[in-house]
Design a protein around this motif. Structure first.
Motif, PDB file in Angstrom:
ATOM      1  N   GLU A  79       0.594  -1.265   0.042  1.00 25.47           N
ATOM      2  CA  GLU A  79       0.105   0.013  -0.198  1.00 25.47           C
ATOM      3  C   GLU A  79       0.260   1.107   0.358  1.00 25.47           C
ATOM      4  N   THR A  80       1.909   1.580   0.624  1.00 20.54           N
ATOM      5  CA  THR A  80       2.777   2.469   0.629  1.00 20.54           C
ATOM      6  C   THR A  80       2.994   2.488  -1.144  1.00 20.54           C
ATOM      7  N   GLU A  81       3.558   2.214  -1.967  1.00 22.31           N
ATOM      8  CA  GLU A  81       3.496   2.658  -3.277  1.00 22.31           C
ATOM      9  C   GLU A  81       2.339   2.873  -4.374  1.00 22.31           C
ATOM     10  N   PHE A  82       1.233   3.499  -3.151  1.00 19.76           N
ATOM     11  CA  PHE A  82      -0.748   3.681  -3.379  1.00 19.76           C
ATOM     12  C   PHE A  82      -0.705   4.629  -2.687  1.00 19.76           C
ATOM     13  N   HIS A  83      -2.315   5.412  -3.215  1.00 14.67           N
ATOM     14  CA  HIS A  83      -2.182   5.991  -2.025  1.00 14.67           C
ATOM     15  C   HIS A  83      -3.997   6.298  -2.428  1.00 14.67           C
ATOM     16  N   ALA A  84      -4.334   5.963  -0.681  1.00 16.34           N
ATOM     17  CA  ALA A  84      -5.932   5.520  -0.467  1.00 16.34           C
ATOM     18  C   ALA A  84      -6.442   7.299  -1.116  1.00 16.34           C
ATOM     19  N   GLY A  85      -8.002   6.734  -1.781  1.00 16.80           N
ATOM     20  CA  GLY A  85      -8.720   7.919  -2.385  1.00 16.80           C
ATOM     21  C   GLY A  85     -10.424   7.828  -2.141  1.00 16.80           C
ATOM     22  N   GLY A  86     -10.536   7.541  -0.912  1.00 13.68           N
ATOM     23  CA  GLY A  86     -11.723   7.213  -0.034  1.00 13.68           C
ATOM     24  C   GLY A  86     -12.862   6.721  -0.760  1.00 13.68           C
ATOM     25  N   GLU A  87     -14.007   6.862  -0.930  1.00 19.33           N
ATOM     26  CA  GLU A  87     -14.389   5.941  -0.876  1.00 19.33           C
ATOM     27  C   GLU A  87     -15.356   5.555  -2.007  1.00 19.33           C
ATOM     28  N   ALA A  88     -15.599   4.215  -2.360  1.00 19.15           N
ATOM     29  CA  ALA A  88     -15.184   3.981  -3.952  1.00 19.15           C
ATOM     30  C   ALA A  88     -17.227   4.524  -4.717  1.00 19.15           C
TER      31      ALA A  88
END
Lengths: 109, 196
Positions: free
Chosen positions: A15-24
């Protein structure tokens, strides 16, 4: 640790290579909506124990957005799919149904 | 005419399990556009002399390389002095295609990590499967290195070339140096030289 595969560039990473963007799959409420609907659109979010759908961005890689279906308790990822859709593809839903029979998330099941 | 200089003046670290070195100035041109567009592909191939890279790979010609950065981005690597000429050739080849080509040579830095334990060094810093069977010469990977973004590929089995932002070169050099400290090899993969 959450391990995601970017459907755009095919890279699998944690997950550290990505960034969470909230609910879909949020549907925007514009000026035509009433106050309550607009408030829900802005602030009311799912907080499930189990199946969840999220937006993610491959921030340190190809930079593209995508969707992920995962379990919030086990961090199992059921699949990732294109950002250019308003609902989870049937193949992803079928896979979740196999592993979490009877799942419901918002209007999807 | 001013001489181009690197961020760290060619710093070298040789006393660890791998040699970390800041490479001389490297020409880099970023090309953004639809990589399925035949005009964009032809321009990239024409300016580099290299083949069109597949997803997640890098191709090399005699004196230039083409790296796949994302579905709409390529990076052309060439000698620093050839950038204006190659950029002009690229622009000419692109014609009216909806694309953007920019010289980013001075915005980036190039480092190398060399030695039989080079995989160990990179694997400590990046969330990438670097086992010899999973990451091989010819592949190209953009990822996170400690706290910053970086990209790397392997020209040979014991060499990594790392591209980072120029303003972060000191940081990247420092984390690579720490990860390459003497006696810090992990030993998870067999030594390619057959030694212990």
């Amino acid at each position: 640790m959450l391990i995601l595969t970017c459907p755009v560039c095919g890279v699998t990473s944690e997950e550290t290579e990505f960034h969470a963007g909230g609910e879909a799959h949020l549907t925007r409420v514009g000026p035509a909506g009433d106050e309550e609907a607009f408030g829900d659109y802005l602030f009311t979010r799912e907080n499930p124990r189990g199946v969840h759908f999220e937006r993610w961005r491959h921030v340190y890689g190809c930079g593209k957005w995508f969707h992920a279906a995962r379990c919030t308790t086990t961090l199992e990822v059921f699949g990732t799919y294109s950002a250019q859709t308003t609902e989870p593809p049937q193949a992803i839903r079928d896979r979740i149904s196999q592993k979490r029979p009877g799942w419901i998330w918002r209007d999807f099941a | 005419m001013s001489e181009p200089v690197t961020a760290l003046g060619g710093a070298v670290f040789e006393t660890g399990i791998a040699t970390v070195r800041e490479e001389p100035v490297q020409g880099m041109i970023t090309l953004r556009g639809d990589l399925e567009d035949s005009a964009v592909r032809a321009a990239a191939i024409g300016a580099s002399g290299a083949e069109m890279p597949d997803r997640g790979t890098i191709t090399t010609s005699e004196d230039a390389s083409l790296a796949w950065m994302s579905p709409d981005e390529l990076m052309l690597l060439c000698p620093h002095g050839e950038v204006p000429e190659r950029l002009a050739r690229l622009q000419e080849g692109l014609g009216d295609a909806h694309a953007l080509a920019v010289n980013v040579s001075d915005a980036r830095a190039l480092l190398s990590v060399v030695g039989p334990k080079a995989r160990d060094v990179l694997a400590k810093l990046c969330p990438v499967d670097l086992s010899p069977g999973a990451f091989t010469p010819g592949m190209f990977r953009r990822t996170r290195m400690a706290q910053v973004g970086a990209a790397f590929w392997m020209p040979t089995e014991e060499t990594f070339r790392v591209v980072c932002f120029r303003s972060q070169t000191q940081y990247v050099f420092d984390v690579l140096t720490v990860a390459a400290q003497k006696g810090s090899d992990v030993g998870i993969w067999p030594d390619p030289t057959g030694g212990g």
